[in-house]
Design an enzyme around this catalytic site. Structure first.
Site, PDB file in Angstrom:
ATOM      1  N   ASP A   1      16.714 -26.147 -34.760  1.00 41.24           N
ATOM      2  CA  ASP A   1      17.059 -25.420 -33.548  1.00 41.24           C
ATOM      3  C   ASP A   1      17.962 -26.254 -32.639  1.00 41.24           C
ATOM      4  OD1 ASP A   1      16.363 -23.043 -31.762  1.00 41.24           O
ATOM      5  OD2 ASP A   1      15.903 -24.736 -30.452  1.00 41.24           O
TER       6      ASP A   1
ATOM      7  N   GLU B   1      21.384 -25.095 -36.577  1.00 44.06           N
ATOM      8  CA  GLU B   1      21.881 -24.090 -35.630  1.00 44.06           C
ATOM      9  C   GLU B   1      22.906 -24.788 -34.754  1.00 44.06           C
ATOM     10  OE1 GLU B   1      20.726 -21.100 -31.996  1.00 44.06           O
ATOM     11  OE2 GLU B   1      19.859 -23.096 -32.141  1.00 44.06           O
TER      12      GLU B   1
HETATM   13  C1  BGC Z   1      16.867 -20.305 -30.412  1.00 46.90           C
HETATM   14  C2  BGC Z   1      16.530 -19.542 -29.192  1.00 46.90           C
HETATM   15  C3  BGC Z   1      15.846 -20.481 -28.216  1.00 46.90           C
HETATM   16  C4  BGC Z   1      16.667 -21.763 -27.977  1.00 46.90           C
HETATM   17  C5  BGC Z   1      15.871 -22.845 -27.320  1.00 46.90           C
HETATM   18  C6  BGC Z   1      17.857 -21.282 -29.856  1.00 46.90           C
HETATM   19  O1  BGC Z   1      18.994 -21.444 -30.242  1.00 46.90           O
HETATM   20  O2  BGC Z   1      17.415 -19.515 -31.439  1.00 46.90           O
HETATM   21  O3  BGC Z   1      15.740 -18.420 -29.442  1.00 46.90           O
HETATM   22  O4  BGC Z   1      15.671 -19.837 -27.002  1.00 46.90           O
HETATM   23  O5  BGC Z   1      17.159 -22.283 -29.167  1.00 46.90           O
HETATM   24  O6  BGC Z   1      14.953 -23.387 -28.213  1.00 46.90           O
END
Ligand code: BGC
Length: 569
Positions: free
Chosen positions: A234, A287
């Site tokens: 994440d 991500e």
């Molecule tokens: C997740 C989100 C989250 C954020 C903070 C992101 O990119 O996909 O849903 O709110 O990270 O953890």
């Protein structure tokens, strides 16, 4: 990538093959992540077995057959760990357990094994940028004095101004508002501030601290030991901060931003790679919302991560030229390091494609989400179905967010008192937030809870619309023209066709409003973005179409077809 240009004659020119570090055998299970179809499960909203109105692991277990019939290779669970749910589970208070509302660690282990028996791998989400404010480390830090060892794992700083009542710097939270919250001392007097790039319930960790690094390597091992095949990382570009915490400045050069995409991240992920490589076939998936392709691709070098979400494709409007440019750029950039591309139309953070594609502006940007945007769901649904066929035909890995396969629209009229997303609240209610794409799935029946929960009177954590009876799994399974049937057929063909999934692609010569991509010598996907029907290139068979073809085999507007090309000369 070369574009064939002889009139009407589809000729495929392969894109660059994977190069450095990229000698691979696509059929090897060790490289499953190069071409997998990965289904994202938002556990709160997938299926509720115990009737409390919140999805759970037993609910997923009951629906494993559904996932296997759909034809996915892996499931990615958004965080399932204990969490106060300040941000839908992305505020984790214990990485080695399961939130009691979802089940137990034992159930998670059984689920991973049961899915594996059906040929489905499991990916879990790790959130290294921050923890919950209820995490024992943060609680210890709050109860320890300024300057203590406990506080070094986070970013505690005195405030600015005479009384320290101004935050240490002007950084803005990703959810809006300031990225700092002031603490209180045990005697009730105002204390230090702590950094949170997201909600106040998500304090940022200090990645300069060795215990933070060690802990995360242990967490990876903990889940790999339980049979998890991959980790979704994440907010992967945000972990490292310039320790001087300078202001962001106007337009920082790539790599110079005080907290985005800092060079030190490469070393952190290299050490994660070493952990992953000590097991067989485990994938690290980042991500990474980075617009600079040169910076983005550094993360996908063979000794760093395996793959990353392709957000350029996701945010792209429904436009042949723009999508073609995004596809070409993606393939070229990934080819430089031999990494597979990924194709993503939606996830738990963005407006559902059926809704987005039904608007005048079909692109996606977090800052543009608003209430009351005029939407034509019929057009949106046609385009979303066509986009699905395009996405599943492209080379690499494809992600499907739960409910996308049912053609669910964004729910835009959730009662205000039921909303949960901090993005909504921190925008003072201007941004509808992300709850509208997180509504529990409709499985069966004519009214809420549509089989999501075994109790008809269950009060779901987010209410479902009253007009979803036509969208249930039960109904769509019986309808060969449903979006679910389309996804099933496409995923099955994608599995069976030797040229789909990982590999090369070429372009067909087409009119400007049409995209035609080829895979292998005998497969093409043609998408008509224009207003008028078009004639398909010479073909032996239409394998699948996102909507009904017109007389004479013409492809209607906002429609995609998978065709078998005639054997070449
Ligand atoms: C997740 C989100 C989250 C954020 C903070 C992101 O990119 O996909 O849903 O709110 O990270 O953890």
């Amino acid at each position: 990538m070369v574009i064939a240009s002889q009139a009407g004659q589809p000729t495929a020119d392969p894109s660059p093959s994977p190069q450095p570090g990229g000698s691979f055998d696509p059929s090897s299970p060790a490289l499953w992540w190069r071409g997998a179809a990965i289904y994202e499960i938002y556990p709160r909203s997938f299926s509720d077995a115990d009737g409390d109105g919140t999805g759970d692991l037993a609910g997923v277990r009951q629906r494993l057959r559904y996932l296997s019939d759909l034809g996915v290779d892996a499931v990615w669970f958004t965080p399932w760990y204990p969490s106060p749910m300040a941000d839908g589970g992305y505020d984790v208070s214990d990485y080695r357990a399961i939130d009691p509302s979802y089940g137990t660690l034992g159930q998670a282990e059984e689920l991973i094994a049961a899915a594996a028996e059906l040929g489905i791998r499991t990916i879990v989400d790790v959130v290294p940028n921050h923890v919950s404010d209820q995490h024992p480390w943060f609680q210890a830090a709050l109860h320890a004095p300024a300057g203590s060892a406990e506080r070094q794992r986070f970013w505690f700083r005195p405030g600015r101004g005479v009384d320290g009542d101004e935050p240490p710097n002007g950084w803005i939270s990703e959810f809006g508002g300031r990225a700092w919250t002031r603490t209180r001392n045990p005697d009730g007097s105002p204390g230090e501030w702590y950094l949170h790039l997201f909600a106040p319930g998500q304090p940022d960790l200090n990645w300069g601290h060795s215990e933070v690094r060690l802990e995360h390597e242990e967490v990876l091992r903990f889940w790999f030991d339980r049979g998890v095949a991959g980790i979704r990382i994440d907010s992967a570009a945000l972990l490292v901060k310039d320790p001087d915490l300078p202001e962001v400045g106007d337009r920082p050069e790539p790599g110079e931003h005080p907290y985005i995409d800092r060079d030190e991240l490469q070393e952190i992920y290299r050490s994660w790679r070493v952990v992953a490589n000590s097991y067989d076939d485990r994938a690290l998936i980042g991500e990474l919302w980075l617009s600079d392709p040169d910076r983005f691709i550094r993360y996908l070098r063979p000794d760093v991560l395996n793959s990353a979400f392709n957000f350029d494709f996701l945010v792209c409007p429904w436009d042949a030229g723009r999508l073609r440019a995004a596809i070409e750029e993606t393939i070229a950039v990934h080819g430089r390091v031999g990494a597979p591309a990924t194709w993503v139309l939606s996830n738990h953070d963005v407006t559902r494609p059926v809704t987005r594609y039904g608007r005048a502006d079909t692109s996606f940007a977090f800052g543009d989400k608003r209430y009351g945007i005029p939407t034509d769901l019929d057009i949106g649904r046609r385009r979303a179905r066509a986009a699905a066929l395009l996405t599943m035909a492209l080379p690499g890995c494809v992600y499907i967010y739960q409910g996308e396969e049912l053609g669910l629209p964004e729910v835009e009229d959730l009662p205000p008192d039921r909303l949960q997303d901090p993005m909504h609240f921190r925008s003072s209610g201007v941004d509808p937030g992300r709850d509208g794409c997180r509504v529990p799935l409709p499985w069966s029946g004519e009214e809420p809870p549509y089989g999501f929960s075994p109790r008809a009177s269950a009060d779901l954590w987010l209410p479902q619309p009253k007009d979803w009876a036509d969208l249930t799994v039960e109904l769509q399974e019986r309808d060969p023209s449903s979006t679910l049937s389309l996804y099933r057929s496409a995923l099955q063909l994608r599995r069976e066709h030797p040229s789909l999934g990982d590999g090369d692609m070429g372009w067909l010569s087409t009119a400007p409003d049409v995209l035609g991509i080829t895979r292998g010598g005998d497969f093409a996907c043609v998408v008509n973005f224009g207003l008028e029907p078009v004639t398909l290139p010479p073909h032996d068979q239409v394998l699948l179409a996102s909507d009904e073809m017109l007389k004479g085999g013409r492809l209607p507007a906002d429609t995609a077809a998978w065709i078998r090309l005639p054997a070449g000369p």
